[in-house]
Enzyme design. Structure first.
Site, PDB file in Angstrom:
ATOM      1  N   ASN A  41       0.915  -1.166  -0.012  1.00  0.00           N
ATOM      2  CA  ASN A  41       0.104  -0.074  -0.098  1.00  0.00           C
ATOM      3  C   ASN A  41       0.696   0.999   0.125  1.00  0.00           C
ATOM      4  OD1 ASN A  41      -2.370  -1.508  -0.093  1.00  0.00           O
ATOM      5  ND2 ASN A  41      -2.725  -1.465   2.019  1.00  0.00           N
ATOM      6  N   LEU A  69     -14.346  10.815  -4.192  1.00  0.00           N
ATOM      7  CA  LEU A  69     -13.365  11.540  -3.455  1.00  0.00           C
ATOM      8  C   LEU A  69     -12.124  11.948  -4.369  1.00  0.00           C
ATOM      9  CD1 LEU A  69     -13.679  10.091  -0.075  1.00  0.00           C
ATOM     10  CD2 LEU A  69     -14.644  12.068  -0.762  1.00  0.00           C
ATOM     11  N   CYS A  81     -10.674  -5.940  -4.911  1.00  0.00           N
ATOM     12  CA  CYS A  81     -11.434  -6.803  -4.059  1.00  0.00           C
ATOM     13  C   CYS A  81     -12.938  -6.436  -4.088  1.00  0.00           C
ATOM     14  CB  CYS A  81     -10.871  -6.498  -2.647  1.00  0.00           C
ATOM     15  SG  CYS A  81      -8.938  -7.105  -2.469  1.00  0.00           S
ATOM     16  N   VAL A  92     -14.974   6.138  -6.423  1.00  0.00           N
ATOM     17  CA  VAL A  92     -13.846   7.131  -6.813  1.00  0.00           C
ATOM     18  C   VAL A  92     -14.227   8.438  -6.688  1.00  0.00           C
ATOM     19  CG1 VAL A  92     -12.570   5.355  -8.305  1.00  0.00           C
ATOM     20  CG2 VAL A  92     -14.221   7.074  -9.358  1.00  0.00           C
TER      21      VAL A  92
END
Length: 421
Positions: free
Chosen positions: A24, A125, A116, A123
């Site tokens: 991440n 934001l 996942c 999307v």
């Protein structure tokens, strides 16, 4: 299609594991390399399917990409500005290409991404943030398109909801914007700090990462540089839980205790002996009783949602049962019915799972439903009686670097088999 065959044992998992770099952090850092005009080198990048997909996407955009230990990206040759469906359909992280593309080249388009199936991850934001920086956004034929005349413009942005992904998108885009951007209600995860550190290495002027207010002073260009990806706190936590539920002792190397203080506190509450050093963490459960703990997931520095499935398993094996409340994602208890196939006891009520305690699990054929759920199933197989087959392990390959090799080194009996096997 590949599967894991796990032969369970009552033998504790014991040994050392070298933790990989954080997926991440590595993913947004590789996408952020689009912003640079000179070559960058990114070290400690995990070997994962999503990383391979990202490297291929950067190549498709025209960058020169190679891997020899570190990942080397030369973005100076980028001449395409579209992330196509065939590459991004399996990976939600691909939205991170949009901000860097529009910030550096004035245009970019990304196919609406996959990944996942764990609830709503809109999307919106990302789009709202880019619009506030001056980009024009359109949705056409399944693609998000962003355009701007000249440079993006700095802005004061207050995020409606704490979002790791959107925080990264806005921070990256604002790095090349004209003027200063202040981002309030920003996410505080360590991977955001690591991405900001990478950008600052290239010449960006970002301060406040790791707090809920990030300030980005836009610069005209970013150069090259070298960066070492932060350790994967979720992989670390996964192996520490494996030690706890098996009654073993595991030392995780190349990691940082400050990255997962909430997890370590819960492991201690569960009865584990936790010790830490500068770059290592150990959990010792030898001759200790595992106790149930209540968990409520929350944005960092709270308890991470990506450790929820592993602690669900821990509570199922602990004395007293336990209650886990998921506040980040909807539909993130898909591992629970699979664990119940192995003999676990649990009851789902809305966003809460109430775990009953059992003495042991039995091997079964189970199906991985998302990245972290699949890890809990593999660990369950290690401690169950008999053989467990974990299907659809492409989920686990998206987030864990050679998990079967690392578990085998701790004493687990696990192998990767093909459909024919």
């Amino acid at each position: 299609m590949e599967k894991f065959r796990v032969i369970g044992s009552d033998k504790p998992l014991v040994g050392e594991v070298t933790i990989s770099g954080a997926k991440n952090a590595a993913l947004p850092i590789l996408f952020a390399s689009i912003l640079a005009e000179e070559p960058v080198e990114v070290a400690n990048v995990p070997h994962l399917r999503d990383i391979d997909t990202t490297m291929e996407l950067l190549k498709r955009l025209g960058a020169k990409v190679s891997r020899n230990g570190s990942v080397h990206v030369d973005p100076s040759s980028i001449n395409e500005y579209c992330a196509p469906y065939d590459l991004v359909k399996t990976m939600r992280a691909s939205i991170w290409a949009l901000g860097p593309l529009v910030a550096r080249f004035g245009q970019g388009q990304v196919s609406l991404p996959g990944g996942c199936a764990i609830g709503a991850r809109p999307v919106d934001l990302h789009i709202t943030g880019l619009e506030q920086l001056g980009a024009t956004i359109t949705l056409e034929d399944g693609y998000v398109k962003a355009e701007v005349d000249g440079r993006l413009k700095g802005a004061h942005i207050v995020m409606d909801k704490v979002s790791v992904g959107a925080t990264i998108t806005i921070m990256c885009a604002a790095a090349l914007a004209e003027g200063t951007t202040t981002l309030d209600n920003a996410a505080r995860e360590p991977e955001i700090v690591d991405t900001a550190d990478f950008l600052n290495t290239l010449g960006a002027k970002i301060s406040g990462a790791g707090t809920d207010t990030i300030t980005i002073e836009g610069v005209e260009r970013l150069g090259g540089g070298k960066h070492n990806v932060v350790a994967d706190r979720i992989e670390t936590g996964t192996f520490l839980v494996a030690a706890a539920v098996s009654g073993g002792k595991v030392v995780c190397r190349n990691t940082n205790a400050h990255l997962l203080e909430a997890v370590l506190a819960k492991l201690e509450e569960a009865g584990a002996l936790v010790e830490t050093g500068e770059d290592w963490i150990s959990v010792d459960m030898t001759d200790r009783e595992l106790k149930a703990v209540s968990i409520r997931t929350a944005p960092h520095p709270g308890f991470p949602t990506d450790m929820q499935a592993q602690f669900t398993l821990l509570n199922m094996m602990a004395k007293g049962g336990g209650v886990i409340t998921e506040t980040i994602f909807e539909n993130r208890f898909m591992h629970v019915p699979e664990l119940m196939r192995m003999g676990a006891k649990a009851e789902i009520e809305g966003n809460t799972v109430i775990c009953g305690d059992v003495d042991s699990l039995s091997g079964a054929q189970v199906m991985a439903t998302d990245l972290r759920a699949s890890a809990s199933l593999v660990i369950a197989g290690c401690i169950a009686k008999g053989e467990t087959i974990v299907d659809r392990i492409y989920h686990i390959d998206r987030g864990y670097d050679k998990i079967e090799n690392k578990l085998s080194a701790l004493g687990a009996n696990i192998e990767r088999v093909s459909e024919a096997g």
